[in-house]
Scaffold this motif. Structure first.
Motif, PDB file in Angstrom:
ATOM      1  N   ILE A   1     -33.004  32.987 -18.141  1.00 11.27           N
ATOM      2  CA  ILE A   1     -32.856  34.394 -17.793  1.00 11.27           C
ATOM      3  C   ILE A   1     -33.740  35.204 -18.732  1.00 11.27           C
ATOM      4  O   ILE A   1     -33.569  35.142 -19.953  1.00 11.27           O
ATOM      5  CB  ILE A   1     -31.386  34.839 -17.925  1.00 11.27           C
ATOM      6  CG1 ILE A   1     -30.498  33.986 -17.019  1.00 11.27           C
ATOM      7  CG2 ILE A   1     -31.244  36.324 -17.601  1.00 11.27           C
ATOM      8  CD1 ILE A   1     -29.022  34.081 -17.337  1.00 11.27           C
ATOM      9  N   VAL A   2     -34.673  35.938 -18.183  1.00 12.92           N
ATOM     10  CA  VAL A   2     -35.596  36.740 -18.985  1.00 12.92           C
ATOM     11  C   VAL A   2     -35.116  38.181 -18.985  1.00 12.92           C
ATOM     12  O   VAL A   2     -35.158  38.865 -17.964  1.00 12.92           O
ATOM     13  CB  VAL A   2     -37.041  36.651 -18.444  1.00 12.92           C
ATOM     14  CG1 VAL A   2     -37.997  37.430 -19.347  1.00 12.92           C
ATOM     15  CG2 VAL A   2     -37.489  35.198 -18.315  1.00 12.92           C
ATOM     16  N   GLY A   3     -34.621  38.634 -20.128  1.00 12.71           N
ATOM     17  CA  GLY A   3     -34.102  39.989 -20.253  1.00 12.71           C
ATOM     18  C   GLY A   3     -32.631  39.978 -20.612  1.00 12.71           C
ATOM     19  O   GLY A   3     -31.806  39.425 -19.870  1.00 12.71           O
TER      20      GLY A   3
ATOM     21  N   ILE B   1     -27.759  43.472 -16.876  1.00 14.01           N
ATOM     22  CA  ILE B   1     -27.897  42.578 -15.723  1.00 14.01           C
ATOM     23  C   ILE B   1     -28.171  41.148 -16.190  1.00 14.01           C
ATOM     24  O   ILE B   1     -27.688  40.188 -15.588  1.00 14.01           O
ATOM     25  CB  ILE B   1     -29.009  43.068 -14.777  1.00 14.01           C
ATOM     26  CG1 ILE B   1     -28.777  44.538 -14.409  1.00 14.01           C
ATOM     27  CG2 ILE B   1     -29.051  42.207 -13.523  1.00 14.01           C
ATOM     28  CD1 ILE B   1     -27.407  44.838 -13.836  1.00 14.01           C
ATOM     29  N   GLY B   2     -28.931  40.992 -17.267  1.00  8.72           N
ATOM     30  CA  GLY B   2     -29.137  39.667 -17.837  1.00  8.72           C
ATOM     31  C   GLY B   2     -27.833  39.067 -18.321  1.00  8.72           C
ATOM     32  O   GLY B   2     -27.567  37.867 -18.149  1.00  8.72           O
ATOM     33  N   ILE B   3     -26.989  39.895 -18.934  1.00 12.27           N
ATOM     34  CA  ILE B   3     -25.670  39.444 -19.383  1.00 12.27           C
ATOM     35  C   ILE B   3     -24.823  39.032 -18.180  1.00 12.27           C
ATOM     36  O   ILE B   3     -24.134  38.009 -18.211  1.00 12.27           O
ATOM     37  CB  ILE B   3     -24.976  40.554 -20.191  1.00 12.27           C
ATOM     38  CG1 ILE B   3     -25.733  40.808 -21.497  1.00 12.27           C
ATOM     39  CG2 ILE B   3     -23.521  40.187 -20.486  1.00 12.27           C
ATOM     40  CD1 ILE B   3     -25.245  42.027 -22.260  1.00 12.27           C
ATOM     41  N   ALA B   4     -24.873  39.829 -17.111  1.00 17.71           N
ATOM     42  CA  ALA B   4     -24.117  39.498 -15.901  1.00 17.71           C
ATOM     43  C   ALA B   4     -24.563  38.156 -15.323  1.00 17.71           C
ATOM     44  O   ALA B   4     -23.732  37.346 -14.886  1.00 17.71           O
ATOM     45  CB  ALA B   4     -24.289  40.607 -14.868  1.00 17.71           C
TER      46      ALA B   4
ATOM     47  N   CYS C   1     -35.032  39.764 -15.229  1.00 14.82           N
ATOM     48  CA  CYS C   1     -34.317  41.057 -15.173  1.00 14.82           C
ATOM     49  C   CYS C   1     -34.716  41.873 -16.396  1.00 14.82           C
ATOM     50  O   CYS C   1     -33.893  42.181 -17.258  1.00 14.82           O
ATOM     51  CB  CYS C   1     -32.817  40.851 -15.086  1.00 14.82           C
ATOM     52  SG  CYS C   1     -32.133  39.533 -16.091  1.00 14.82           S
ATOM     53  N   THR C   2     -35.993  42.195 -16.462  1.00 15.21           N
ATOM     54  CA  THR C   2     -36.600  42.759 -17.665  1.00 15.21           C
ATOM     55  C   THR C   2     -36.557  44.280 -17.754  1.00 15.21           C
ATOM     56  O   THR C   2     -37.015  44.852 -18.749  1.00 15.21           O
ATOM     57  CB  THR C   2     -38.063  42.300 -17.765  1.00 15.21           C
ATOM     58  OG1 THR C   2     -38.701  42.494 -16.493  1.00 15.21           O
ATOM     59  CG2 THR C   2     -38.143  40.841 -18.138  1.00 15.21           C
TER      60      THR C   2
ATOM     61  N   SER D   1     -26.996  47.610  -9.309  1.00 12.81           N
ATOM     62  CA  SER D   1     -27.711  46.321  -9.355  1.00 12.81           C
ATOM     63  C   SER D   1     -26.910  45.210 -10.023  1.00 12.81           C
ATOM     64  O   SER D   1     -27.355  44.065 -10.050  1.00 12.81           O
ATOM     65  CB  SER D   1     -29.059  46.477 -10.062  1.00 12.81           C
ATOM     66  OG  SER D   1     -28.900  46.809 -11.428  1.00 12.81           O
ATOM     67  N   ARG D   2     -25.722  45.517 -10.530  1.00 14.03           N
ATOM     68  CA  ARG D   2     -24.920  44.454 -11.144  1.00 14.03           C
ATOM     69  C   ARG D   2     -24.515  43.399 -10.113  1.00 14.03           C
ATOM     70  O   ARG D   2     -24.203  42.261 -10.473  1.00 14.03           O
ATOM     71  CB  ARG D   2     -23.691  45.057 -11.836  1.00 14.03           C
ATOM     72  CG  ARG D   2     -22.917  46.021 -10.994  1.00 14.03           C
ATOM     73  CD  ARG D   2     -21.811  46.747 -11.735  1.00 14.03           C
ATOM     74  NE  ARG D   2     -21.103  47.606 -10.785  1.00 14.03           N
ATOM     75  CZ  ARG D   2     -19.878  48.043 -10.936  1.00 14.03           C
ATOM     76  NH1 ARG D   2     -19.201  47.734 -12.036  1.00 14.03           N
ATOM     77  NH2 ARG D   2     -19.297  48.785 -10.026  1.00 14.03           N
ATOM     78  N   VAL D   3     -24.537  43.756  -8.829  1.00 17.08           N
ATOM     79  CA  VAL D   3     -24.227  42.784  -7.770  1.00 17.08           C
ATOM     80  C   VAL D   3     -25.309  41.723  -7.638  1.00 17.08           C
ATOM     81  O   VAL D   3     -25.084  40.675  -7.042  1.00 17.08           O
ATOM     82  CB  VAL D   3     -24.023  43.482  -6.414  1.00 17.08           C
ATOM     83  CG1 VAL D   3     -22.852  44.441  -6.474  1.00 17.08           C
ATOM     84  CG2 VAL D   3     -25.291  44.229  -5.987  1.00 17.08           C
ATOM     85  N   HIS D   4     -26.495  41.987  -8.177  1.00 19.73           N
ATOM     86  CA  HIS D   4     -27.592  41.023  -8.061  1.00 19.73           C
ATOM     87  C   HIS D   4     -27.231  39.685  -8.684  1.00 19.73           C
ATOM     88  O   HIS D   4     -27.617  38.631  -8.181  1.00 19.73           O
ATOM     89  CB  HIS D   4     -28.858  41.577  -8.723  1.00 19.73           C
ATOM     90  CG  HIS D   4     -29.439  42.757  -8.014  1.00 19.73           C
ATOM     91  ND1 HIS D   4     -30.489  43.500  -8.518  1.00 19.73           N
ATOM     92  CD2 HIS D   4     -29.118  43.336  -6.831  1.00 19.73           C
ATOM     93  CE1 HIS D   4     -30.783  44.470  -7.683  1.00 19.73           C
ATOM     94  NE2 HIS D   4     -29.971  44.401  -6.658  1.00 19.73           N
ATOM     95  N   ALA D   5     -26.491  39.722  -9.786  1.00 15.73           N
ATOM     96  CA  ALA D   5     -26.134  38.477 -10.479  1.00 15.73           C
ATOM     97  C   ALA D   5     -25.326  37.558  -9.568  1.00 15.73           C
ATOM     98  O   ALA D   5     -25.579  36.347  -9.493  1.00 15.73           O
ATOM     99  CB  ALA D   5     -25.356  38.792 -11.753  1.00 15.73           C
TER     100      ALA D   5
END
Length: 325
Positions: free
Chosen positions: A10-12, A16-19, A127-128, A309-313
């Protein structure tokens, strides 16, 4: 197995990276988050007194409660929340490590080169965000020490002639805070009014301060040149020269398009530089390479944010469950 081999990289290391990391951990996938700065680096670099537009429950990830003192949390509360989520879940984070290149070397293998090491993964999630590359004014004097594209706090600008460029939330917050700390504030605004997306409880404040003359604002105007002790402003009717000690150019920021393109991700040719991705799975045109968060909007950095965008994870995790990991 190679050294530094993971199922997913995971880049970032933002929200969102945490998610994404939480989704990986729940499923037992090996992963690592690589972040070039501090944890939630963009939030860390936000103004100290910033208040979010979203309410706290809209900033929650993985249904972990975010309790704040007020309905709309501030920067410090958000930093505390995401830090607690990371540490309590013992997420695998590599901080202050910059990703230099992402390359698909085999059908099911990516090579990720950083300034410290090389990693390998079956899949990669980018997710940068966008906060690290400011939109430049491209005018004479922009490289002077008194010019910044970031705003942290108002104290250093007390009793100074300060020019704020822009009419977004960040520009308006900076102008108001500096004025209230005793700075002499002038705003240069490209459009004909304060931005419509400015927080609804702040917009009347800045309009009133401008109308009463506490803050000077030039609309439909541009900075033509920045000098050591003054700035040249090009307005609709004339060229104006005013005294100046500091310029805060809050004209927006951009994603790292070079990293995306070098990774093989296609960008739209309409000037918006929107990266290609499937809205249901978040996979890009490069098989196995996913996009999540603000980076999905290209130049339209206002389109995606934590709340929507948290749904992206979960979309990415749902798709990865159908693959062989």
């Amino acid at each position: 197995m190679k050294v530094n081999q993971f199922d997913i990289i995971i880049v970032g290391g933002g929200p969102i990276g945490i998610a994404c990391a939480l989704e990986c951990k729940k499923r037992g996938w090996s992963y690592v988050v690589i972040e070039k700065g501090a944890l939630t680096n963009s939030l860390f670099n936000y103004p100290k007194n910033m208040t979010f537009f979203s309410t706290s429950e809209k900033l929650e990830i993985d249904d972990i409660p975010f309790i704040s003192n007020n309905p709309k949390p501030n920067r410090d509360e958000a930093l505390e929340y995401y830090r607690r989520v990371t540490t309590s879940n013992q997420l695998n984070m590599h901080l202050f490590e910059t990703v230099l290149a992402i390359e698909k070397t085999k059908p099911n293998e990516f090579s990720i080169k950083t300034d410290k090491s090389t990693y390998f993964s079956k899949y990669t999630i980018v997710c940068t965000g966008f906060y690290d590359i400011p939109k430049m004014l491209d005018i004479p004097g922009e490289n002077l020490k008194k010019v910044t594209h970031y705003y942290k706090e108002a104290h250093q600008y007390a009793l100074q002639d300060v020019l704020v460029v822009g009419a977004s939330n960040s520009a308006v917050d900076a102008a108001l805070e500096i004025w209230r700390k005793g700075g002499r504030v002038t705003m240069v605004i490209r459009g004909e009014s304060i931005g419509e997306r400015v927080k609804y409880w702040v917009r009347p404040d800045i309009i009133n301060r401008i109308e009463e003359g506490s803050i000077t604002a030039y609309f439909n105007a541009f900075i033509k040149e920045i000098k050591e002790q003054e700035v040249v402003i090009d307005t609709v009717n004339e060229e104006i020269i005013i005294p100046n000690d500091f310029v805060i150019a809050l004209t927006g920021y951009l994603p790292n398009f070079k990293l995306l393109e070098s990774s093989g991700i296609k960008l739209s040719k309409d000037g918006k530089n929107r990266p290609y991705y499937d809205a249901e799975t978040m996979v890009s045109n490069v098989e196995g390479l996913y996009l999540a968060g603000v980076v999905c909007g290209g130049n339209e950095t206002h389109k995606w944010f934590i709340e929507n965008s948290r749904v992206h994870a979960r979309r990415i995790a749902k798709h990865l469950e159908t693959l062989s990991i």
